[in-house]
Design an enzyme around this catalytic site. Structure first.
Site, PDB file in Angstrom:
ATOM      1  N   ARG A  80       0.709  -1.192  -0.007  1.00 54.00           N
ATOM      2  CA  ARG A  80       0.045  -0.078   0.175  1.00 54.00           C
ATOM      3  C   ARG A  80       0.843   1.206   0.334  1.00 54.00           C
ATOM      4  NH1 ARG A  80      -4.634   0.450   4.274  1.00 54.00           N
ATOM      5  NH2 ARG A  80      -2.999   0.999   5.803  1.00 54.00           N
ATOM      6  N   LYS A 183      -2.838   6.368   1.461  1.00 49.53           N
ATOM      7  CA  LYS A 183      -2.513   7.088   2.518  1.00 49.53           C
ATOM      8  C   LYS A 183      -1.601   8.371   2.564  1.00 49.53           C
ATOM      9  CE  LYS A 183      -2.398   4.518   7.267  1.00 49.53           C
ATOM     10  NZ  LYS A 183      -3.737   4.959   7.650  1.00 49.53           N
ATOM     11  N   GLU A 219     -16.287   6.350   4.857  1.00 50.43           N
ATOM     12  CA  GLU A 219     -15.127   5.742   5.717  1.00 50.43           C
ATOM     13  C   GLU A 219     -15.863   6.199   6.843  1.00 50.43           C
ATOM     14  OE1 GLU A 219     -11.412   4.618   5.296  1.00 50.43           O
ATOM     15  OE2 GLU A 219     -11.123   5.943   3.471  1.00 50.43           O
TER      16      GLU A 219
HETATM   17  N1  PLP Z   1      -9.338   4.319   6.441  1.00 52.00           N
HETATM   18  C1  PLP Z   1      -8.506   5.278   6.921  1.00 52.00           C
HETATM   19  C2  PLP Z   1      -8.927   6.626   6.587  1.00 52.00           C
HETATM   20  C3  PLP Z   1      -7.518   5.118   7.776  1.00 52.00           C
HETATM   21  O1  PLP Z   1      -6.689   6.060   8.165  1.00 52.00           O
HETATM   22  C4  PLP Z   1      -7.427   3.698   7.999  1.00 52.00           C
HETATM   23  C5  PLP Z   1      -6.049   3.351   9.026  1.00 52.00           C
HETATM   24  O2  PLP Z   1      -5.173   2.965   8.574  1.00 52.00           O
HETATM   25  C6  PLP Z   1      -8.209   2.567   7.744  1.00 52.00           C
HETATM   26  C7  PLP Z   1      -9.107   2.797   6.908  1.00 52.00           C
HETATM   27  C8  PLP Z   1      -7.766   1.119   8.102  1.00 52.00           C
HETATM   28  O3  PLP Z   1      -6.716   0.679   7.435  1.00 52.00           O
HETATM   29  P1  PLP Z   1      -5.867  -0.612   8.010  1.00 52.00           P
HETATM   30  O4  PLP Z   1      -7.011  -1.828   8.266  1.00 52.00           O
HETATM   31  O5  PLP Z   1      -5.037  -0.900   6.790  1.00 52.00           O
HETATM   32  O6  PLP Z   1      -5.219  -0.097   9.031  1.00 52.00           O
HETATM   33  C1  COI Z   2      -4.173   3.122  11.515  1.00 54.83           C
HETATM   34  O1  COI Z   2      -5.266   2.589  11.716  1.00 54.83           O
HETATM   35  O2  COI Z   2      -3.136   2.692  11.388  1.00 54.83           O
HETATM   36  C2  COI Z   2      -4.292   4.660  11.072  1.00 54.83           C
HETATM   37  O3  COI Z   2      -3.514   4.964  10.316  1.00 54.83           O
HETATM   38  C3  COI Z   2      -5.049   5.366  11.939  1.00 54.83           C
HETATM   39  C4  COI Z   2      -4.408   6.557  12.393  1.00 54.83           C
HETATM   40  C5  COI Z   2      -4.494   7.761  11.202  1.00 54.83           C
HETATM   41  C6  COI Z   2      -4.564   7.049  13.712  1.00 54.83           C
END
Ligand code: PLP
Ligand code: COI
Length: 337
Positions: A80, A183, A219
């Protein structure tokens, strides 16, 4: 082992031993360096400071029931970050370098991996910064990649207790052809205003809607959304949603549990038809949603004060793999020690 009060740490920065760094210049990455320096020295005209040329990742290491430390799906985070770097025209870190940096940061900070019983974990924050010194708005051919870590407790106070969220059209998080699917730090900058408003009103989080019609769920704060109904795990699909590693894992676990899985647009109007709803992410794990208030229509949906049975089962299955209590049949964990 560090003497931190493991049962009472929140989601914040705690100093650890070392962080990892690599520099991209003249078309190649330097060797990884490890340092106890918590600061980076930057020129005042570095592009990441002015034009948001940066992206980051978030993943966790867990000390298991068997005492071993496991990193969860580090390769997914590496891929990612590569997608984020490509979209931002930043130098792309190799999966190998990303994984090595994460591994070594955990190895060198073992005393900060919280004990098994605490329920806390070690959060890793890989960061990629465009480090070119320039004034023009253009791609940065130089970059700094770094990984630091911090022990963390629950992201939402109350851990697995259902959260109250709000739908508020005051601010869009991301545009359909923008950067919502990567991200990039800028996505978070455009969620602060609505997040602050929600907190002031007493809510944990904001449900973001699509930026075109403001009709579909995108989201739930810094986490993906899922709803459960009629034996189906439903999660929104849109080009401006961050593809969550946790959500991907839950879709697999839902299938393992015999649920149907649907990834498709989810209209606000559909929310009341779910029997359970939740936010999922690395920091959030699964945060069950107790209620949703649409601030514009005043519609209020309650999913109750208890964690729903499907969400609980998903949570337990995920945690069991992360803490080494269940066989890692999907090969999601990397054992560090
Ligand atoms: N959506 C957003 C905007 C996020 O910042 C995060 C955090 O990482 C997620 C979703 C969840 O992604 P992940 O499960 O890869 O941490
Ligand atoms: C995560 O869940 O890893 C995120 O990036 C959330 C964070 C912005 C606090």
């Amino acid at each position: 082992m560090s003497t931190l009060d493991w049962n009472n740490i929140g989601f914040g920065y705690i100093k650890t031993n070392v962080n990892a760094r690599a520099y991209f210049a003249d078309g190649k990455w330097s060797e990884l360096e490890f340092t106890d320096d918590e600061y980076i020295k930057m020129h005042i005209s570095t592009t990441c400071l002015h034009y948001g040329l940066q992206c980051f990742e978030g993943l966790k290491a867990f000390r298991g029931e068997d005492g071993r430390v496991r990193l969860f799906r580090v390769d997914e985070n590496a891929k990612r970050m590569q997608a984020s770097a490509r979209k931002l025209c930043l130098p792309v870190p190799s999966v190998e370098m990303f994984v090595k940096a994460c591994r070594e940061v955990v190895e060198r900070n073992m005393e900060f991996v919280p004990p098994y019983e605490s329920g806390a974990s070690l959060y890793l924050r890989p960061l990629l910064l465009g480090s070119q010194i320039d004034l023009g708005v253009k791609a940065s051919p130089e970059a700094l990649f770094l990984v630091f870590c911090s022990p963390v407790g629950p992201y939402f106070k109350g851990g697995m207790a259902p959260i109250k969220v709000i739908i508020d059209r005051v601010q869009d998080r991301a545009a359909p052809r923008g950067t919502g699917d990567i991200k990039a730090g800028g996505n978070y900058a455009s969620s602060i205003l609505s997040g602050e408003k929600a907190h002031t009103l007493g809510y944990s989080n904001v449900m973001y809607l699509d930026a075109v019609e403001h009709k579909y769920i995108e989201e739930c704060g810094a986490a993906n959304f899922f709803g459960i109904k009629d034996g189906t795990y439903v999660t929104p699909k849109s080009p401006s949603i961050l593809p969550s590693v946790t959500n991907k894992s839950l879709r697999q676990l839902a299938q393992d549990m015999g649920l149907k899985v649907e990834e498709r647009p989810v209209a606000v109007d559909e929310l009341s038809s779910f029997s359970e709803a939740g936010a999922c992410g690395t920091a959030a794990v699964i945060s069950p949603i107790g209620s949703i208030l649409d601030i514009d229509t005043n519609e209020f949906i309650s999913y109750g004060d208890e964690v729903g049975p499907v969400s609980l089962e998903l949570y337990n299955r995920l945690r069991d793999i992360q803490y080494g209590r269940a066989e890692d049949v999907h090969g999601w964990t990397t054992i560090i020690e």
